[in-house]
Design an enzyme around this catalytic site. Structure first.
Site, PDB file in Angstrom:
ATOM      1  N   LYS A 165       0.800  -1.223   0.000  1.00 55.22           N
ATOM      2  CA  LYS A 165       0.000   0.000   0.000  1.00 55.22           C
ATOM      3  C   LYS A 165       0.845   1.292   0.000  1.00 55.22           C
ATOM      4  CE  LYS A 165      -3.445  -0.845  -0.810  1.00 55.22           C
ATOM      5  NZ  LYS A 165      -3.761  -1.433  -2.158  1.00 55.22           N
ATOM      6  N   GLY A 204       2.244   2.039  -2.957  1.00 59.59           N
ATOM      7  CA  GLY A 204       1.997   2.572  -4.299  1.00 59.59           C
ATOM      8  C   GLY A 204       2.679   1.898  -5.471  1.00 59.59           C
ATOM      9  N   THR A 241       1.108   0.291  -7.716  1.00 59.29           N
ATOM     10  CA  THR A 241       0.240   0.458  -8.891  1.00 59.29           C
ATOM     11  C   THR A 241       0.726   1.674  -9.691  1.00 59.29           C
ATOM     12  OG1 THR A 241      -1.575  -0.402  -7.573  1.00 59.29           O
ATOM     13  CG2 THR A 241      -2.167   0.671  -9.626  1.00 59.29           C
ATOM     14  N   TRP A 242       0.976   2.740  -9.000  1.00 59.15           N
ATOM     15  CA  TRP A 242       1.462   3.976  -9.627  1.00 59.15           C
ATOM     16  C   TRP A 242       2.865   3.772 -10.208  1.00 59.15           C
ATOM     17  CZ3 TRP A 242       2.365   9.094  -6.421  1.00 59.15           C
ATOM     18  CH2 TRP A 242       2.472  10.172  -7.298  1.00 59.15           C
ATOM     19  N   HIS A 261       6.712  -7.392  -3.008  1.00 56.25           N
ATOM     20  CA  HIS A 261       6.620  -6.796  -1.666  1.00 56.25           C
ATOM     21  C   HIS A 261       7.679  -7.427  -0.754  1.00 56.25           C
ATOM     22  CE1 HIS A 261       3.082  -4.567  -2.600  1.00 56.25           C
ATOM     23  NE2 HIS A 261       2.242  -5.569  -2.571  1.00 56.25           N
ATOM     24  N   ARG A 311      -8.197   4.364  -4.628  1.00 56.02           N
ATOM     25  CA  ARG A 311      -9.116   4.815  -3.585  1.00 56.02           C
ATOM     26  C   ARG A 311      -9.152   6.330  -3.559  1.00 56.02           C
ATOM     27  NH1 ARG A 311      -9.346   6.114   1.891  1.00 56.02           N
ATOM     28  NH2 ARG A 311      -7.076   6.330   1.877  1.00 56.02           N
ATOM     29  N   LYS A 312      -8.112   6.958  -2.960  1.00 54.97           N
ATOM     30  CA  LYS A 312      -8.084   8.421  -2.893  1.00 54.97           C
ATOM     31  C   LYS A 312      -6.835   8.999  -3.548  1.00 54.97           C
ATOM     32  CE  LYS A 312     -10.879  10.436   0.637  1.00 54.97           C
ATOM     33  NZ  LYS A 312     -10.865  11.213   1.895  1.00 54.97           N
ATOM     34  N   GLY A 313      -5.733   8.300  -3.345  1.00 54.51           N
ATOM     35  CA  GLY A 313      -4.484   8.753  -3.956  1.00 54.51           C
ATOM     36  C   GLY A 313      -4.008  10.106  -3.438  1.00 54.51           C
TER      37      GLY A 313
HETATM   38  P1  PAP Z   1       1.101  -1.644  -3.299  1.00 54.84           P
HETATM   39  O1  PAP Z   1       1.009  -2.253  -4.662  1.00 54.84           O
HETATM   40  O2  PAP Z   1       2.408  -1.077  -2.949  1.00 54.84           O
HETATM   41  O3  PAP Z   1       0.477  -2.508  -2.261  1.00 54.84           O
HETATM   42  P2  PAP Z   1      -0.945   0.086  -4.114  1.00 54.84           P
HETATM   43  O4  PAP Z   1      -2.047  -0.869  -3.962  1.00 54.84           O
HETATM   44  O5  PAP Z   1      -0.545   0.511  -5.448  1.00 54.84           O
HETATM   45  O6  PAP Z   1       0.263  -0.341  -3.305  1.00 54.84           O
HETATM   46  O7  PAP Z   1      -1.193   1.429  -3.268  1.00 54.84           O
HETATM   47  C1  PAP Z   1      -2.380   1.890  -3.187  1.00 54.84           C
HETATM   48  C2  PAP Z   1      -2.335   3.360  -2.906  1.00 54.84           C
HETATM   49  O8  PAP Z   1      -1.826   4.055  -4.049  1.00 54.84           O
HETATM   50  C3  PAP Z   1      -3.756   3.771  -2.729  1.00 54.84           C
HETATM   51  O9  PAP Z   1      -3.714   4.826  -1.799  1.00 54.84           O
HETATM   52  P3  PAP Z   1      -4.969   5.289  -0.949  1.00 54.84           P
HETATM   53  O10 PAP Z   1      -5.609   4.091  -0.364  1.00 54.84           O
HETATM   54  O11 PAP Z   1      -4.391   6.201   0.091  1.00 54.84           O
HETATM   55  O12 PAP Z   1      -5.857   6.018  -1.886  1.00 54.84           O
HETATM   56  C4  PAP Z   1      -4.127   4.217  -4.137  1.00 54.84           C
HETATM   57  O13 PAP Z   1      -5.252   5.043  -4.188  1.00 54.84           O
HETATM   58  C5  PAP Z   1      -2.850   4.934  -4.543  1.00 54.84           C
HETATM   59  N1  PAP Z   1      -2.689   5.073  -5.976  1.00 54.84           N
HETATM   60  C6  PAP Z   1      -3.013   4.198  -6.963  1.00 54.84           C
HETATM   61  N2  PAP Z   1      -2.701   4.711  -8.162  1.00 54.84           N
HETATM   62  C7  PAP Z   1      -2.169   5.929  -7.950  1.00 54.84           C
HETATM   63  C8  PAP Z   1      -1.663   6.954  -8.815  1.00 54.84           C
HETATM   64  N3  PAP Z   1      -1.662   6.808 -10.108  1.00 54.84           N
HETATM   65  N4  PAP Z   1      -1.182   8.065  -8.231  1.00 54.84           N
HETATM   66  C9  PAP Z   1      -1.192   8.229  -6.893  1.00 54.84           C
HETATM   67  N5  PAP Z   1      -1.658   7.305  -6.030  1.00 54.84           N
HETATM   68  C10 PAP Z   1      -2.138   6.161  -6.546  1.00 54.84           C
END
Ligand code: PAP
Length: 335
Positions: A81, A83, A85-86, A144, A302-304
């Site tokens: 968590k 990030g 995905t980003w 991870h 979710r919120k980012g």
């Molecule tokens: P992980 O793969 O490291 O477990 P991941 O699932 O990508 O992490 O992280 C999720 C967080 O990145 C989420 O944060 P939040 O719950 O505080 O909202 C997700 O919303 C956020 N996230 C996903 N894509 C992006 C993006 N393009 N830019 C910024 N934040 C992002």
């Protein structure tokens, strides 16, 4: 979850002796390890100081024994968590910037989690990791796993495969993880309360936790081997995404040319990978999921935001988490 001598219900007997040895070690080790309740479907076992879901321990052992690194491998790593995905989207679009048109880009059709595969859990139906050997270079992979669990042949300076790590304020990590856990949890279980999750997180008993030890492992490696490990902070990437994109490109050996800078490629990548853009792609609004990723694509967006913890944590929780962070980090990650 299957453990003994089988993978996804298939016998692993057809695998070679080396693989069978790893499965045997896993089967023998598993019952001896300390266990805690997982945040969703699984238990976590404590292995070399870290709490791992059982299937990720198996993934870790398979990688340790059988993964063949290449100098061109790029491994995107986080404590969950923070990030990936980003970061997966950014790394994918940097590396493939000459292969695709930005208006018809793979990131408009696939979740970043499917374009950069999750190494720890992505094991072929026959129980081997050998299919990764067939990927074309440069292989983009994600993990991870703590740095200390990778074999020396991957962490040696001479091995040359590279890690891009992103960390995040633990308060935001905790809140993000708690929301995610409740999306993943079986409907038969009661929701995981914020208080229960908080206690587990503080004790280090969360996916691949303790969070702080995970971060410190990569942070130290980035100081000792700056050509091998690039250490980023989510908050910095949010503030200056263009700088981060340039830094990552340089680190992985594909810096932007003057011409690319003038054409605005860096800005295009930042726009393509922005939270708003990715979240609004149809594929990421969908309920699509896979066995490696048993949650809807939309759950990854979710919120980012930076600092959403203010909406969830009590002042006592903030004080406790900040205190743990201070003791663990001792100011070591401050700029
Ligand atoms: P992980 O793969 O490291 O477990 P991941 O699932 O990508 O992490 O992280 C999720 C967080 O990145 C989420 O944060 P939040 O719950 O505080 O909202 C997700 O919303 C956020 N996230 C996903 N894509 C992006 C993006 N393009 N830019 C910024 N934040 C992002």
């Amino acid at each position: 979850m299957e453990t003994s001598g089988s993978f996804m219900g298939n016998e692993v007997k057809q695998l070679d002796e080396g693989y069978q040895k790893t499965y045997k070690s896993f089967d023998e080790l598993l019952p001896t390890l300390p266990r805690v309740k997982g945040w969703w479907f699984d238990e976590h076992v404590q292995y070399q100081g870290f709490w791992l879901p059982c299937h990720c321990l198996r993934g870790s052992m398979l990688i340790h024994d059988h993964f063949n690194p290449r100098p061109s491998d790029i491994i995107v790593a986080t404590s969950p968590k923070c990030g990936t995905t980003w970061l997966r989207a950014l790394v994918f679009s940097i590396v493939n910037r000459n292969s695709y048109d930005f208006t018809n880009h793979p990131l408009r059709k696939a979740n970043p989690q499917d374009l950069v595969i999750f190494l720890d859990a992505h094991i072929h139906g026959d129980g081997s990791t050998s299919f990764i050997d067939g990927f074309p270079s440069p292989r983009l992979l994600s993990t991870h796993l703590p740095y200390s669990l990778f074999p020396q042949r991957m962490t040696d300076d001479s091995s040359a495969c590279r890690f891009v790590y992103i960390c995040r304020d633990p308060k935001d990590v905790f809140v993000s993880k708690w929301h995610f856990a409740n999306k993943l949890r079986s409907k038969e279980l009661p929701p995981l309360t914020l208080e229960e999750a908080f206690d587990m997180f503080c004790q280090g008993a969360s996916h691949y936790g303790p969070f702080w030890d995970h971060v410190l492992g990569y942070w130290k490696a980035s100081l000792e081997s700056p050509k091998k490990v690039l250490f980023l902070k989510y908050e910095d990437v949010k503030k200056q995404p263009w700088d981060c994109v340039r830094k990552v490109a340089e680190f992985i050996g594909v810096p932007f040319s003057q011409e690319e800078e003038e054409e605005g490629i860096v800005e295009e990548i930042v726009k393509l990978c922005s939270f708003e853009n990715l979240r609004n792609q149809d594929v990421n609004k969908s309920e699509s999921r896979s066995w490696v990723r048993p949650v809807n694509n939309s759950a990854f967006f979710r919120k980012g935001e930076v600092g959403d913890w203010v909406n969830h944590l009590t002042p006592q929780m903030v004080e406790k988490l900040d205190q743990i962070t201070q003791v663990k980090f001792q100011g070591r990650l401050a700029d």
